[in-house]
Design a protein around this motif. Sequence first.
Motif, PDB file in Angstrom:
ATOM      1  N   TYR A   1      13.481   5.687 -92.008  1.00  0.00           N
ATOM      2  CA  TYR A   1      14.373   5.911 -91.036  1.00  0.00           C
ATOM      3  C   TYR A   1      13.896   7.011 -90.164  1.00  0.00           C
ATOM      4  N   LEU A   2      12.602   7.234 -90.126  1.00  0.00           N
ATOM      5  CA  LEU A   2      12.127   8.256 -89.215  1.00  0.00           C
ATOM      6  C   LEU A   2      12.381   8.028 -87.671  1.00  0.00           C
ATOM      7  N   PRO A   3      12.211   6.718 -87.240  1.00  0.00           N
ATOM      8  CA  PRO A   3      12.598   6.826 -85.800  1.00  0.00           C
ATOM      9  C   PRO A   3      14.141   7.216 -85.569  1.00  0.00           C
ATOM     10  N   THR A   4      15.069   6.982 -86.404  1.00  0.00           N
ATOM     11  CA  THR A   4      16.330   7.618 -86.237  1.00  0.00           C
ATOM     12  C   THR A   4      16.395   9.249 -85.917  1.00  0.00           C
ATOM     13  N   LEU A   5      15.556   9.744 -86.834  1.00  0.00           N
ATOM     14  CA  LEU A   5      15.421  11.257 -86.818  1.00  0.00           C
ATOM     15  C   LEU A   5      15.058  11.815 -85.322  1.00  0.00           C
ATOM     16  N   MET A   6      14.138  10.797 -84.725  1.00  0.00           N
ATOM     17  CA  MET A   6      13.424  11.158 -83.565  1.00  0.00           C
ATOM     18  C   MET A   6      14.549  11.091 -82.403  1.00  0.00           C
ATOM     19  N   ALA A   7      15.682  10.550 -82.643  1.00  0.00           N
ATOM     20  CA  ALA A   7      16.732  10.413 -81.453  1.00  0.00           C
ATOM     21  C   ALA A   7      17.600  11.933 -81.788  1.00  0.00           C
ATOM     22  N   HIS A   8      17.290  12.669 -82.785  1.00  0.00           N
ATOM     23  CA  HIS A   8      18.130  13.665 -82.834  1.00  0.00           C
ATOM     24  C   HIS A   8      17.710  14.755 -81.640  1.00  0.00           C
ATOM     25  N   ILE A   9      18.664  15.737 -81.418  1.00  0.00           N
ATOM     26  CA  ILE A   9      18.143  16.717 -80.277  1.00  0.00           C
ATOM     27  C   ILE A   9      17.197  17.691 -80.968  1.00  0.00           C
ATOM     28  N   ILE A  10      17.251  17.841 -82.337  1.00  0.00           N
ATOM     29  CA  ILE A  10      16.158  18.824 -82.702  1.00  0.00           C
ATOM     30  C   ILE A  10      14.698  18.181 -82.505  1.00  0.00           C
ATOM     31  N   ALA A  11      14.627  16.739 -82.286  1.00  0.00           N
ATOM     32  CA  ALA A  11      13.240  16.119 -81.996  1.00  0.00           C
ATOM     33  C   ALA A  11      12.801  15.945 -80.786  1.00  0.00           C
ATOM     34  N   ALA A  12      13.436  16.636 -79.904  1.00  0.00           N
ATOM     35  CA  ALA A  12      13.304  16.401 -78.255  1.00  0.00           C
ATOM     36  C   ALA A  12      12.179  17.393 -78.019  1.00  0.00           C
ATOM     37  N   PRO A  13      11.425  17.216 -77.110  1.00  0.00           N
ATOM     38  CA  PRO A  13      10.401  18.180 -76.799  1.00  0.00           C
ATOM     39  C   PRO A  13      10.596  19.349 -75.883  1.00  0.00           C
ATOM     40  N   VAL A  14       9.835  20.309 -76.007  1.00  0.00           N
ATOM     41  CA  VAL A  14      10.365  21.400 -75.224  1.00  0.00           C
ATOM     42  C   VAL A  14       9.002  21.723 -74.053  1.00  0.00           C
ATOM     43  N   PRO A  15       9.247  22.140 -73.107  1.00  0.00           N
ATOM     44  CA  PRO A  15       8.191  22.283 -71.990  1.00  0.00           C
ATOM     45  C   PRO A  15       7.446  23.326 -72.385  1.00  0.00           C
ATOM     46  N   SER A  16       6.040  22.995 -72.961  1.00  0.00           N
ATOM     47  CA  SER A  16       5.243  23.997 -73.446  1.00  0.00           C
ATOM     48  C   SER A  16       4.737  24.898 -72.489  1.00  0.00           C
ATOM     49  N   HIS A  17       4.672  24.551 -71.057  1.00  0.00           N
ATOM     50  CA  HIS A  17       4.075  25.289 -70.118  1.00  0.00           C
ATOM     51  C   HIS A  17       5.134  26.352 -69.848  1.00  0.00           C
ATOM     52  N   LEU A  18       6.462  26.079 -69.988  1.00  0.00           N
ATOM     53  CA  LEU A  18       7.459  27.145 -69.944  1.00  0.00           C
ATOM     54  C   LEU A  18       7.473  28.143 -70.985  1.00  0.00           C
ATOM     55  N   VAL A  19       7.364  27.663 -72.226  1.00  0.00           N
ATOM     56  CA  VAL A  19       7.290  28.373 -73.478  1.00  0.00           C
ATOM     57  C   VAL A  19       6.369  29.321 -73.370  1.00  0.00           C
ATOM     58  N   GLY A  20       5.136  28.766 -72.939  1.00  0.00           N
ATOM     59  CA  GLY A  20       3.934  29.528 -73.020  1.00  0.00           C
ATOM     60  C   GLY A  20       4.070  30.705 -72.029  1.00  0.00           C
ATOM     61  N   GLU A  21       4.969  30.669 -70.946  1.00  0.00           N
ATOM     62  CA  GLU A  21       4.918  31.867 -69.771  1.00  0.00           C
ATOM     63  C   GLU A  21       6.261  32.621 -70.248  1.00  0.00           C
ATOM     64  N   TYR A  22       7.414  32.119 -70.726  1.00  0.00           N
ATOM     65  CA  TYR A  22       8.578  32.718 -70.921  1.00  0.00           C
ATOM     66  C   TYR A  22       8.913  33.007 -72.297  1.00  0.00           C
ATOM     67  N   GLY A  23       8.154  32.369 -73.126  1.00  0.00           N
ATOM     68  CA  GLY A  23       8.723  32.738 -74.448  1.00  0.00           C
ATOM     69  C   GLY A  23      10.247  32.010 -74.878  1.00  0.00           C
ATOM     70  N   ASN A  24      10.862  32.703 -75.629  1.00  0.00           N
ATOM     71  CA  ASN A  24      12.213  32.263 -75.781  1.00  0.00           C
ATOM     72  C   ASN A  24      13.120  32.343 -74.664  1.00  0.00           C
ATOM     73  N   ASP A  25      12.623  32.854 -73.650  1.00  0.00           N
ATOM     74  CA  ASP A  25      13.801  32.815 -72.456  1.00  0.00           C
ATOM     75  C   ASP A  25      13.468  31.786 -71.441  1.00  0.00           C
ATOM     76  N   TRP A  26      12.788  30.714 -71.984  1.00  0.00           N
ATOM     77  CA  TRP A  26      12.381  29.539 -71.113  1.00  0.00           C
ATOM     78  C   TRP A  26      13.675  28.551 -70.680  1.00  0.00           C
ATOM     79  N   THR A  27      14.591  28.802 -71.498  1.00  0.00           N
ATOM     80  CA  THR A  27      16.123  28.390 -71.313  1.00  0.00           C
ATOM     81  C   THR A  27      16.900  28.838 -70.411  1.00  0.00           C
ATOM     82  N   GLN A  28      16.628  30.171 -69.886  1.00  0.00           N
ATOM     83  CA  GLN A  28      17.047  30.820 -68.529  1.00  0.00           C
ATOM     84  C   GLN A  28      17.560  29.840 -67.695  1.00  0.00           C
TER      85      GLN A  28
END
Length: 525
Positions: free
Chosen positions: A165-192
Amino acid sequence: MNRLVSGCMAVALAWSLPLTVHAATLDIGIYGEPASLDAARVTGAVYDNDVLGDLFEGLVTLAPDGDYQPGVATDWSVSDDGLTWTFDLRDDARWSDGEPVTADDFVLAFQRALDPSIASIYANLLYPLENAAAINRGEAELDTLGVHAASDHQLEVTLEQPTPYLPTLMAHIIAAPVPSHLVGEYGNDWTQLSHIATNGAFMPSRWVSHDHIEAVKNPQFHDADSVTLDGVNYHLVENLNTGLSRFRSGDLDVMRDFDASRYQWLMDNLSDAVHLHNQLSTYYYALNNREGHPTSDVRVREALNLALRRDIIVDKVLQGAANATSALVPEGISHYEAQTMPGVDGDIDARMERARTLLKEAGYGPEHPLNLRLRFNSRDDHRRIAVAAAAMWKPLGINIEMVNAEANVHYAEIARGDFDIARASWVADFDDASNFLSILASGNTKNYSGYQSAEFDELLAQATAQADPDKRRELLEQAERQALGDYALAPIYADAARNLVNPDMTGWEDNAINRHLSRWISINP
């Protein structure tokens, strides 16, 4: 036919909704607001999925009917031994700032979700990944996780055991990507809002705390041409009666819940707007198993369960808009037979007599009354259920102190273990019994009861390692019987998906996991 479905049919329209149309902006009433726009930092409520599900897209996504379909991944394959999955990413996936979505963005997202310093509520969903559990426990380094970017547009995932059932897990929000270019620049503040970039159909533009979140269409979304909405507004509406009033006035196109006690009135007056659908969800009371709480005594937990009249709660308090249950795993889960808590279906007089005996053996009586604190989040239906339960326990000499708080505070407090009894619920992340049973595993942050059983944990571990689906089912059923026999919690009813939906909308389809992406919705003029 299940009564939840049949009860919604063939009722004449007695009241018509106003034909108010909000241009191409969808207004949704949600009963709480996300703690964050970072999936690794949310509290795990339905409204987290409502908002973040529109803003981010994972490797796999959901069709209107809840079926799984390609998202950022165009296709995927699995090795013969079931341990290695390869996901090919679409080359037109873009963040809202125009940067490409790459396999590294998924690698970082999975690592952050499992990083023990972040303590994500959803970390355990990724435990099938190689070394995921060890990383989350602080026993292995992040870079040992079984996720590898073979190229910018190919992701390889290695598992501990085969997980069909792995593909069904990949539809969950926890498996969504994060913008690594922004996380690298702003850390945990990337969601501002001044920094954030999203890869879903919409991107956030404004957040008025404790009021509403505004999102606008993301022109960089790979399927933007098929998205008809200009934006979505998510309105915080914790009071369901207020939500109903706003819906009737045309202020809301969707209200993501309604008071079950008003079900018959709604069917008599707004039948074309009422959506009641079977859902893989269980409403329960967590019973604190931790030392120092009276509910750590299994005799007290059994007595509480014996005295609960679940049928009365469902029929009188909820007006029949749910199905009573004494199990954690609801009926309807694929390849699983529903279980039953021992003793709770017998004659009520015999149950009450046994409950009195158990409490006496545990040391409680007129000279030593049992005083318990019951927490629930602030909604009228939760309060009515709490009042009904307290009345059922009163003849046993149990005194209930009620404590209520808004949703985010409530869940934060019960996660700390500050309660004896606490209202909670679980809605399926994916259609498998393990998704429900895992919330009782030792160390799971969703294990509000603090239940610990070596036998239960071992059965779950054996089921995880079992490739034969029938033997796996037997192990999972045995695990649930163990937890129910320990009276680890107090299940009350198998919940239904309750929504009010403007009939001038198209693209909404009821489904068993009660998730509805706004990208599919259109508002007809």
